[in-house]
Structure formats: structure tokens, C-alpha cells
Write a protein that holds these residues in place. Structure first.
Motif, PDB file in Angstrom:
ATOM      1  N   ASN A 141      43.272  38.135  29.150  1.00 48.42           N
ATOM      2  CA  ASN A 141      42.647  39.289  29.563  1.00 48.42           C
ATOM      3  C   ASN A 141      42.518  40.324  28.499  1.00 48.42           C
ATOM      4  N   SER A 142      42.041  41.501  28.861  1.00 47.13           N
ATOM      5  CA  SER A 142      42.421  42.577  27.931  1.00 47.13           C
ATOM      6  C   SER A 142      43.639  43.179  27.836  1.00 47.13           C
ATOM      7  N   ASP A 143      43.785  43.560  29.401  1.00 45.40           N
ATOM      8  CA  ASP A 143      45.088  44.202  29.731  1.00 45.40           C
ATOM      9  C   ASP A 143      46.426  43.855  28.844  1.00 45.40           C
ATOM     10  N   ALA A 144      46.531  42.027  29.168  1.00 44.97           N
ATOM     11  CA  ALA A 144      47.540  41.536  28.527  1.00 44.97           C
ATOM     12  C   ALA A 144      47.327  41.671  26.708  1.00 44.97           C
ATOM     13  N   PHE A 145      46.504  41.507  26.396  1.00 45.07           N
ATOM     14  CA  PHE A 145      45.949  41.478  24.842  1.00 45.07           C
ATOM     15  C   PHE A 145      46.381  43.580  24.307  1.00 45.07           C
ATOM     16  N   LEU A 146      46.504  43.785  25.058  1.00 46.69           N
ATOM     17  CA  LEU A 146      46.299  45.916  24.929  1.00 46.69           C
ATOM     18  C   LEU A 146      48.021  45.863  24.911  1.00 46.69           C
ATOM     19  N   ALA A 147      48.538  45.069  26.435  1.00 46.04           N
ATOM     20  CA  ALA A 147      50.032  45.334  26.443  1.00 46.04           C
ATOM     21  C   ALA A 147      50.398  44.522  25.114  1.00 46.04           C
ATOM     22  N   ALA A 148      50.443  43.667  23.834  1.00 48.18           N
ATOM     23  CA  ALA A 148      50.750  43.247  23.564  1.00 48.18           C
ATOM     24  C   ALA A 148      50.336  43.644  22.032  1.00 48.18           C
ATOM     25  N   ILE A 149      49.649  44.997  22.161  1.00 55.19           N
ATOM     26  CA  ILE A 149      49.254  45.513  20.685  1.00 55.19           C
ATOM     27  C   ILE A 149      50.321  47.031  20.736  1.00 55.19           C
TER      28      ILE A 149
END
Length: 203
Positions: A155-163
Motif C-alpha cells: 500500500n502507499s503508506d508502507a511504500f512512502l514509509a520505506a522511501i
């Protein structure tokens, strides 16, 4: 790498900058997680100084959405619709961080290219991505195995957190250099695999 980064920025018409440069190369389809990229871009541009270069083609919906975003953020985002082998290598080599949020990826090549170029990838935990990228946790950094960034929920939240985790570490030059060095030292060619196959056949 700094020289190649400057050449890449000039090539795609983005301003020369010491800000972190993110890259994506791939088919613009749901499998590759393009919708996650389009979802997080406004937040990335609002909360960081990062730039992004995208190379690919695919569904017209994603192509149009990315071109609209590029028009809205002309100094932050460059989108090249189509494919160029030369530009692909420039992106792999010149970017600081490579994005590969695939929903499934049996093997994956771009994450291996980015590792060899010293461009730590941000990947989802799936298939060949999970096999080749070790998340930069505190423990992995300490033991020298960290070579990229992994997110586990698609999901976008997990992706954003990794970035954001990658961008935070990018500001720590010593740790970042260690991660890049580990990435470049990965043995991803056939030499090791061939020896394992031979040992199995002999057994």
C-alpha cells in the motif's frame, strides 16, 4: 556517481541539485506498483526536496497520470514515455535511490542492476526482490548486510514509509556509503549459482 547524476539531470531537463534523486524504470502497469508511485508523489514533493525520473510505457491511464504530474512538478519530475537502453543505464547509475514497488516479481532485473550501480533499491517483499534486497534495519546496517529498503504491505503508506527511511539515511553519509558499498559487492552473477548447481548434480 555525482558526475553521472549531473549528466542525467541535464539530459532530462531537471535543475542541477544535490537533493536525492529517485528513479523508476519499468512497464507502467499495476503489477509494477505504478499506482503506488502516483499516489505518493504529491506527498514526497511536499515534504522532501527529492527529485524523480521515470522511464517506461504501458497503460494509457498511468502514462497520462504521470505526464500530468510531470506538468504539475516540472522542476521535480521527469517522465519519459517509451524505452531507451542508454537512458535506463543513466538512471540506474545516476540516481541515488531506485524504486521498484512490484506487487509480484518472480526474479527482477532492475533491482540487481541498481545494486551493482550502487543505487540502493526500495522494493516490496516479493519473489526475487525479497531474495536480493536486505532491508536497512539498524541490525542489518550494524552487521554490514543492508543493501536497500523493503516494505511488506502493498500500500502507499508502507511504500512512502520505506522511501522516507531511505531519505533519512541518505543524510547520514557514513551509513549511506556503507549501504551503497554493500549493494555493489553483491554476488548476483551466475558464478555462485553455477557452482551450487554443479555441487547438486554431483551429489
Amino acid at each position: 556517481k555525482a558526475a553521472i547524476k549531473d549528466e542525467l539531470l541535464a539530459e532530462v531537463g531537471l535543475p542541477l541539485s544535490k537533493a536525492p534523486l529517485l528513479g523508476f524504470i519499468g512497464r507502467l502497469v499495476e503489477q509494477k506498483g505504478v499506482d503506488l508511485i502516483t499516489a505518493i508523489l504529491p506527498e514526497i514533493f511536499a515534504s522532501t526536496d527529492a527529485l524523480l525520473v521515470i522511464l517506461g510505457s504501458g497503460h494509457m491511464m498511468y502514462e497520462s497520470e504521470l505526464l500530468d504530474l510531470a506538468a504539475s512538478y516540472p522542476d521535480r519530475l521527469h517522465v519519459h514515455i517509451g524505452y531507451s537502453e542508454e537512458l535506463a543505464h543513466q538512471i540506474e547509475a545516476g540516481c541515488d535511490i531506485f524504486l521498484m514497488p512490484s506487487r509480484f516479481e518472480p526474479c527482477g532485473l532492475n533491482q540487481m542492476y541498481s545494486l551493482r550501480y550502487g543505487t540502493p533499491p526500495v522494493v516490496s517483499f516479493t519473489g526475487g526482490l525479497a531474495d536480493t534486497v536486505t532491508d536497512s534495519t539498524a541490525m542489518a546496517i550494524e552487521d554490514g548486510s543492508a543493501n536497500g529498503f523493503v516494505f511488506y504491505d502493498i500500500n502507499s503508506d508502507a511504500f512512502l514509509a520505506a522511501i522516507n527511511h531511505a531519505l533519512d539515511l541518505y543524510t547520514n553519509s557514513d551509513q549511506w556509503q556503507q549501504i551503497c558499498q554493500t549493494a555493489m559487492e553483491q554476488e548476483l552473477g551466475w558464478e555462485t549459482s553455477a557452482m551450487k548447481y554443479q555441487a547438486l548434480y554431483e551429489k
